[in-house]
Design an enzyme around this catalytic site. Structure first.
Site, PDB file in Angstrom:
ATOM      1  N   ARG A 169      31.023  27.008  35.986  1.00  0.00           N
ATOM      2  CA  ARG A 169      30.512  28.289  36.504  1.00  0.00           C
ATOM      3  C   ARG A 169      29.518  28.910  35.526  1.00  0.00           C
ATOM      4  NH1 ARG A 169      34.485  33.041  38.402  1.00  0.00           N
ATOM      5  NH2 ARG A 169      35.372  32.748  36.327  1.00  0.00           N
ATOM      6  N   ARG A 184      47.565  42.302  41.381  1.00  0.00           N
ATOM      7  CA  ARG A 184      47.966  41.023  40.790  1.00  0.00           C
ATOM      8  C   ARG A 184      49.403  41.025  40.331  1.00  0.00           C
ATOM      9  NH1 ARG A 184      43.227  37.795  38.012  1.00  0.00           N
ATOM     10  NH2 ARG A 184      41.589  39.112  38.762  1.00  0.00           N
ATOM     11  N   ARG A 235      45.247  31.310  32.289  1.00  0.00           N
ATOM     12  CA  ARG A 235      45.075  32.190  33.462  1.00  0.00           C
ATOM     13  C   ARG A 235      45.848  31.648  34.663  1.00  0.00           C
ATOM     14  NH1 ARG A 235      38.777  32.157  33.524  1.00  0.00           N
ATOM     15  NH2 ARG A 235      38.992  33.134  35.580  1.00  0.00           N
ATOM     16  N   ARG A 289      31.106  32.935  31.294  1.00  0.00           N
ATOM     17  CA  ARG A 289      32.155  33.907  30.982  1.00  0.00           C
ATOM     18  C   ARG A 289      32.973  33.418  29.806  1.00  0.00           C
ATOM     19  NH1 ARG A 289      35.129  35.920  36.398  1.00  0.00           N
ATOM     20  NH2 ARG A 289      36.959  35.679  35.064  1.00  0.00           N
ATOM     21  N   LYS A 330      37.379  33.504  45.341  1.00  0.00           N
ATOM     22  CA  LYS A 330      37.567  34.855  45.889  1.00  0.00           C
ATOM     23  C   LYS A 330      36.271  35.662  45.807  1.00  0.00           C
ATOM     24  CE  LYS A 330      40.723  35.831  42.806  1.00  0.00           C
ATOM     25  NZ  LYS A 330      40.694  34.568  42.047  1.00  0.00           N
TER      26      LYS A 330
HETATM   27  P1  AP5 Z   1      34.496  32.333  42.091  1.00  0.00           P
HETATM   28  O1  AP5 Z   1      34.194  32.815  43.455  1.00  0.00           O
HETATM   29  O2  AP5 Z   1      33.822  32.989  40.937  1.00  0.00           O
HETATM   30  O3  AP5 Z   1      36.093  32.263  41.877  1.00  0.00           O
HETATM   31  P2  AP5 Z   1      37.182  33.407  41.773  1.00  0.00           P
HETATM   32  O4  AP5 Z   1      38.341  33.025  42.630  1.00  0.00           O
HETATM   33  O5  AP5 Z   1      36.577  34.748  42.023  1.00  0.00           O
HETATM   34  O6  AP5 Z   1      37.609  33.182  40.254  1.00  0.00           O
HETATM   35  P3  AP5 Z   1      37.636  34.170  39.018  1.00  0.00           P
HETATM   36  O7  AP5 Z   1      37.682  33.283  37.811  1.00  0.00           O
HETATM   37  O8  AP5 Z   1      36.554  35.182  39.052  1.00  0.00           O
HETATM   38  O9  AP5 Z   1      39.012  34.838  39.267  1.00  0.00           O
HETATM   39  P4  AP5 Z   1      39.940  35.475  38.286  1.00  0.00           P
HETATM   40  O10 AP5 Z   1      40.896  36.102  39.197  1.00  0.00           O
HETATM   41  O11 AP5 Z   1      40.542  34.603  37.246  1.00  0.00           O
HETATM   42  O12 AP5 Z   1      38.972  36.425  37.415  1.00  0.00           O
HETATM   43  P5  AP5 Z   1      38.650  37.965  37.506  1.00  0.00           P
HETATM   44  O13 AP5 Z   1      37.228  38.139  37.173  1.00  0.00           O
HETATM   45  O14 AP5 Z   1      39.163  38.563  38.760  1.00  0.00           O
HETATM   46  O15 AP5 Z   1      34.192  30.751  42.040  1.00  0.00           O
HETATM   47  C1  AP5 Z   1      34.406  29.998  40.865  1.00  0.00           C
HETATM   48  C2  AP5 Z   1      33.310  28.934  40.732  1.00  0.00           C
HETATM   49  O16 AP5 Z   1      33.452  28.004  41.797  1.00  0.00           O
HETATM   50  C3  AP5 Z   1      31.872  29.491  40.833  1.00  0.00           C
HETATM   51  O17 AP5 Z   1      31.037  28.734  40.014  1.00  0.00           O
HETATM   52  C4  AP5 Z   1      31.514  29.262  42.325  1.00  0.00           C
HETATM   53  O18 AP5 Z   1      30.109  29.094  42.458  1.00  0.00           O
HETATM   54  C5  AP5 Z   1      32.279  27.988  42.623  1.00  0.00           C
HETATM   55  N1  AP5 Z   1      32.751  27.895  44.011  1.00  0.00           N
HETATM   56  C6  AP5 Z   1      33.316  28.883  44.753  1.00  0.00           C
HETATM   57  N2  AP5 Z   1      33.661  28.425  45.962  1.00  0.00           N
HETATM   58  C7  AP5 Z   1      33.313  27.107  45.986  1.00  0.00           C
HETATM   59  C8  AP5 Z   1      33.437  26.064  46.969  1.00  0.00           C
HETATM   60  N3  AP5 Z   1      33.990  26.289  48.174  1.00  0.00           N
HETATM   61  N4  AP5 Z   1      32.987  24.829  46.651  1.00  0.00           N
HETATM   62  C9  AP5 Z   1      32.445  24.583  45.417  1.00  0.00           C
HETATM   63  N5  AP5 Z   1      32.295  25.522  44.444  1.00  0.00           N
HETATM   64  C10 AP5 Z   1      32.744  26.772  44.735  1.00  0.00           C
HETATM   65  O19 AP5 Z   1      39.568  38.542  36.315  1.00  0.00           O
HETATM   66  C11 AP5 Z   1      39.271  38.227  34.968  1.00  0.00           C
HETATM   67  C12 AP5 Z   1      40.299  38.876  34.057  1.00  0.00           C
HETATM   68  O20 AP5 Z   1      40.285  40.314  34.238  1.00  0.00           O
HETATM   69  C13 AP5 Z   1      41.758  38.496  34.294  1.00  0.00           C
HETATM   70  O21 AP5 Z   1      42.092  37.274  33.641  1.00  0.00           O
HETATM   71  C14 AP5 Z   1      42.480  39.703  33.685  1.00  0.00           C
HETATM   72  O22 AP5 Z   1      42.488  39.662  32.291  1.00  0.00           O
HETATM   73  C15 AP5 Z   1      41.600  40.851  34.118  1.00  0.00           C
HETATM   74  N6  AP5 Z   1      41.999  41.426  35.409  1.00  0.00           N
HETATM   75  C16 AP5 Z   1      41.268  41.410  36.575  1.00  0.00           C
HETATM   76  N7  AP5 Z   1      41.942  42.018  37.552  1.00  0.00           N
HETATM   77  C17 AP5 Z   1      43.128  42.424  37.015  1.00  0.00           C
HETATM   78  C18 AP5 Z   1      44.267  43.094  37.550  1.00  0.00           C
HETATM   79  N8  AP5 Z   1      44.339  43.469  38.843  1.00  0.00           N
HETATM   80  N9  AP5 Z   1      45.296  43.330  36.721  1.00  0.00           N
HETATM   81  C19 AP5 Z   1      45.253  42.976  35.406  1.00  0.00           C
HETATM   82  N10 AP5 Z   1      44.209  42.336  34.838  1.00  0.00           N
HETATM   83  C20 AP5 Z   1      43.149  42.064  35.639  1.00  0.00           C
END
Ligand code: AP5
Length: 217
Positions: free
Chosen positions: A127, A88, A171, A160, A13
């Site tokens: 990552r 979410r 997660r 991270r 994402k």
């Molecule tokens: P990346 O693009 O970083 O993946 P992502 O889908 O953004 O994954 P995240 O881990 O960031 O999502 P998340 O939702 O768990 O975490 P968030 O920070 O939002 O890609 C991942 C890896 O793959 C990278 O190395 C990239 O280079 C690689 N990659 C990407 N595309 C690729 C492809 N096509 N081919 C090969 N490699 C590829 O949230 C973290 C925490 O914050 C949550 O757990 C929660 O505690 C809190 N939080 C955030 N938002 C909320 C909310 N709305 N409500 C409550 N808590 C929240």
């Protein structure tokens, strides 16, 4: 355009949001990034959020909703936005829908990125991030040129704290329980569009643009 990105951890994402934001010239609003900024600053919100994030659980709805609504009132978000990681939960989706309805600017699309658990774990285990510019790398799929520092600014890459396999599995479970119900919520509203994200980066970007081609200007 007013757009939401849904998808499990590791679906790409954040990576795709940066590309779509450049393409559409609208801001990328990531709740994960906003929360991590609060954690780094040691703000009250950050101290409260950190315990949940380290366990791979969601931060309480009231905290996140207020943080996002404040961000969406900033001038750059008036021309549109990409929400990455929000909403979410159904209460978050309802709060967003109500606020956007009040402002007369409803969502235009919700993209759901699909990927299987094994690929999510593989991507997140590899990552690495630049702490200076937040660019994301992947030691398996997108290596930095010298293997350890950012290609753009030379900062030493970091990981991270929630990317270890046990926390990633937690997660993924939380996503299934709390966030998958949003697919029905948005499908019922005719907003849901699916993108198969289990492919190389450029192909996923092509699929994303194709999924938005009828509404992108
Ligand atoms: P990346 O693009 O970083 O993946 P992502 O889908 O953004 O994954 P995240 O881990 O960031 O999502 P998340 O939702 O768990 O975490 P968030 O920070 O939002 O890609 C991942 C890896 O793959 C990278 O190395 C990239 O280079 C690689 N990659 C990407 N595309 C690729 C492809 N096509 N081919 C090969 N490699 C590829 O949230 C973290 C925490 O914050 C949550 O757990 C929660 O505690 C809190 N939080 C955030 N938002 C909320 C909310 N709305 N409500 C409550 N808590 C929240």
């Amino acid at each position: 355009m007013r757009l939401v990105l849904l998808g499990p951890p590791g679906a790409g994402k954040g990576t795709q949001a940066i590309r779509i934001a450049q393409w559409l010239q609208i801001p990328h609003v990531s709740t994960g990034d906003l929360l991590r900024e609060h954690v780094e600053r040691g703000s009250r919100l950050g101290v409260r959020a950190r315990a949940y994030m380290d366990r791979g659980e969601y931060v309480p709805d009231d905290v996140v909703v207020r943080m996002v609504m404040d961000r969406l009132e900033e001038p750059d978000a008036q021309k549109g936005f990409i929400l990455d990681g929000f909403p979410r939960t159904v209460p978050q989706a309802q709060a967003l829908e109500d606020a956007l309805a009040d402002a007369g600017r409803p969502l235009e699309a919700v993209l759901k990125f699909t990927i299987d658990d094994d690929m999510a774990i593989k991507r997140l285990s590899n990552r690495w991030l630049c702490p200076c510019c937040k660019r994301t790398y992947n030691m398996e799929f997108m290596r930095p040129q010298d293997g350890s520092s950012c290609d753009d600014d030379g900062c030493q890459l970091t990981r991270r704290s929630d990317d270890d396999e046990i926390t990633v599995r937690r997660r993924l479970d939380v996503y299934r329980l709390e966030t998958e119900p949003l697919e029905l919520f948005y499908w019922e509203r005719g907003l849901l569009r699916e993108v198969d994200a289990q492919a190389r980066l450029d192909l996923v970007t092509e699929r994303t643009k194709e999924a938005l081609s009828d509404i992108a200007s």
